[in-house]
Design a protein around this motif. Structure first.
Motif, mmCIF file in Angstrom:
data_model
loop_
_atom_site.group_PDB
_atom_site.id
_atom_site.type_symbol
_atom_site.label_atom_id
_atom_site.label_comp_id
_atom_site.label_asym_id
_atom_site.label_seq_id
_atom_site.Cartn_x
_atom_site.Cartn_y
_atom_site.Cartn_z
ATOM 1 N N LEU A 272 2.737 5.281 -2.432
ATOM 2 C CA LEU A 272 1.516 4.588 -2.863
ATOM 3 C C LEU A 272 0.702 4.146 -1.634
ATOM 4 C CD1 LEU A 272 -0.206 2.936 -5.002
ATOM 5 C CD2 LEU A 272 1.414 1.073 -4.634
ATOM 6 N N HIS A 273 1.397 3.512 -0.700
ATOM 7 C CA HIS A 273 0.676 3.011 0.483
ATOM 8 C C HIS A 273 0.261 4.157 1.409
ATOM 9 C CE1 HIS A 273 0.719 -1.380 -0.144
ATOM 10 N NE2 HIS A 273 1.556 -0.991 -1.087
ATOM 11 N N ALA A 274 1.039 5.233 1.413
ATOM 12 C CA ALA A 274 0.644 6.418 2.196
ATOM 13 C C ALA A 274 -0.652 7.014 1.642
ATOM 14 C CB ALA A 274 1.763 7.453 2.159
ATOM 15 N N MET A 286 -0.560 -3.305 3.570
ATOM 16 C CA MET A 286 0.650 -3.959 4.070
ATOM 17 C C MET A 286 0.274 -4.807 5.283
ATOM 18 S SD MET A 286 3.635 -1.099 3.795
ATOM 19 C CE MET A 286 2.766 0.245 4.560
ATOM 20 N N LYS A 287 1.068 -5.842 5.511
ATOM 21 C CA LYS A 287 0.880 -6.703 6.686
ATOM 22 C C LYS A 287 2.112 -6.548 7.576
ATOM 23 C CE LYS A 287 -2.893 -8.798 5.283
ATOM 24 N NZ LYS A 287 -4.164 -8.556 5.945
ATOM 25 N N PRO A 288 2.026 -6.985 8.829
ATOM 26 C CA PRO A 288 3.215 -6.894 9.694
ATOM 27 C C PRO A 288 4.468 -7.477 9.026
ATOM 28 C CG PRO A 288 1.322 -7.532 10.992
ATOM 29 C CD PRO A 288 0.855 -7.484 9.564
ATOM 30 N N ASN A 289 4.304 -8.583 8.300
ATOM 31 C CA ASN A 289 5.485 -9.192 7.668
ATOM 32 C C ASN A 289 6.051 -8.346 6.521
ATOM 33 O OD1 ASN A 289 5.590 -11.278 9.438
ATOM 34 N ND2 ASN A 289 4.671 -12.807 8.072
ATOM 35 N N THR A 290 5.192 -7.522 5.902
ATOM 36 C CA THR A 290 5.696 -6.593 4.876
ATOM 37 C C THR A 290 6.732 -5.669 5.523
ATOM 38 O OG1 THR A 290 3.455 -6.620 3.953
ATOM 39 C CG2 THR A 290 4.958 -4.932 3.097
#
Ligand code: DP6
Length: 362
Positions: A272-274, A286-290
């Motif tokens: 999905l994020h790709a 997404m964030k670094p913490n993800t």
């Protein structure tokens, strides 16, 4: 096969001047993701989700007969007027008028609240649209008391979909498929259906702990994201993959093989994020913490062999999925190692649930 025309009602038997209904509808989390749609909210591929239990929208609908033939409503959030939600509801009413001709007969007051913190980044459109659709169907059932339960829930899901695609999966529990798929009998692009066969015991009370990584407004809405799947270089392959993954996860939901479950669910989340990262314009939710959390989950799973995995929706928050029998160990791990990456240390413990509920009938 059921078509949209089947949801256009015949003239109503009854009349009612005014009244009120009150429904709750839960949020849901997709395992195989809906990303990309055609005209009239038809999904580009089938999806399957777990219905949640605690994350809900609670909506009351007050209605009173009026004379004009305009759509007319007030929208309240937690009892106070909320102008910025109105355009979405107006659009929903316009889209559904053909199927609910009584919409112009009444003035509506819609009062809605969520059980989860607002601006938590949790999609409230799914639970919100489902709760509204349930209320409207209660009114239609009053006008046509002969309506069957099967039709009531199917049309509720059909209407919810016209408000927000994923909302059609929030009407019922516990596992819902939306979109035509050859292995799921009765599946439809028009509404969600209950998973047709027995689900393995391991998924009983399956846990979803939602880690609130970023509570800010999303930079790109789901609607814009879906649109970017038109002309997307990988779209056709992705839609075919969703069909394949649904076939695979159907077997897994039946046989309880958690190694396979984890592979499909995490791959779906990252795909999905790709898709977001490879559309034009491209974007990253997404964030670094993800990523910190994902890496911690992988290490924990590798070290302990506890079958915990993650999924993501269209945002930075992480849904941590695991069987009830490992809940104590996993919660300890979440508290010790993951909450540090959450906004204000916040997370929500949820689990599989049964779908929308009638709170008050007229
Ligand atoms: C990433 O249902 O919010 O959560 O139909 O435009 O309202 P609209 O989109 P929406 O999209 C949800 C996308 C997703 C995946 C999923 O829930 O299947």
């Amino acid at each position: 096969m059921i078509t949209a025309e089947d949801f256009i009602p015949s003239p109503y038997q009854n009349t009612i001047e005014n009244g009120q209904f009150h429904w709750s509808a839960p949020s849901n989390i997709a395992l195989v993701k809906y990303w990309g749609k055609k005209e009239h909210q038809i999904p580009a591929n089938p999806s399957v989700s777990f219905t949640l239990n605690h994350c809900k929208t609670i909506t009351s609908l007050v209605f009173a007969k009026k004379d004009s033939d305009e759509i007319s409503f007030d929208l309240l959030f937690e009892g106070k007027p909320k102008e910025d939600f109105k355009p979405k509801i107006q659009k929903f009413f316009e889209r559904t008028l053909k199927y609910l001709p009584f919409l112009t007969d009444y003035h509506f007051t819609i009062d809605t609240q969520n059980t989860f913190p607002h601006s938590s980044g949790i999609a409230s459109s799914a639970s919100g649209m489902a709760a509204l659709a349930m209320n409207l169907m209660s009114l239609e059932k009053t006008l046509n008391p002969e309506m069957t339960d099967a039709y009531f829930f199917q049309k509720s899901s059909f209407l919810a979909r016209l408000g927000s695609g994923s909302a059609c999966r929030s009407v019922k529990g516990k596992v819902i498929v939306w979109g035509n798929h050859e292995d799921i009998s009765g599946s439809s692009d028009l509404f969600g259906v209950e998973f047709p066969t027995q689900i393995h015991n391991i998924f009983h009370n399956y846990q979803d702990t939602i880690l609130l990584v970023d509570k800010g407004e999303k930079q790109v809405s789901s609607t814009v994201g879906h649109d970017l799947m038109h002309d997307h270089p990988f779209a056709e392959r992705r839609f075919a993959q969703a069909h394949e993954n649904l076939s695979k996860i159907k077997k897994v939901l039946e046989n309880g093989n958690l190694d396979d479950f984890i592979k499909i669910v995490e791959s779906e989340a990252l795909t999905l994020h790709a898709m977001m990262m490879t559309s034009l314009p491209y974007f990253i939710l997404m964030k670094p913490n993800t990523l910190e959390i994902i890496n911690k989950i992988w290490k924990f799973r590798n070290d302990t062999k506890i079958p915990v995995c993650f999924t993501l929706d269209a945002g930075a928050n992480v849904h941590v999925l695991y069987p009830e029998k490992v809940a104590v160990e996993v919660l300890k791990f979440i508290q010790a190692e993951l909450t540090a990456f959450c906004d204000n240390g916040q997370y929500i413990c949820d689990l599989l649930g049964a779908g929308s509920k009638l709170i008050m009938n007229n």
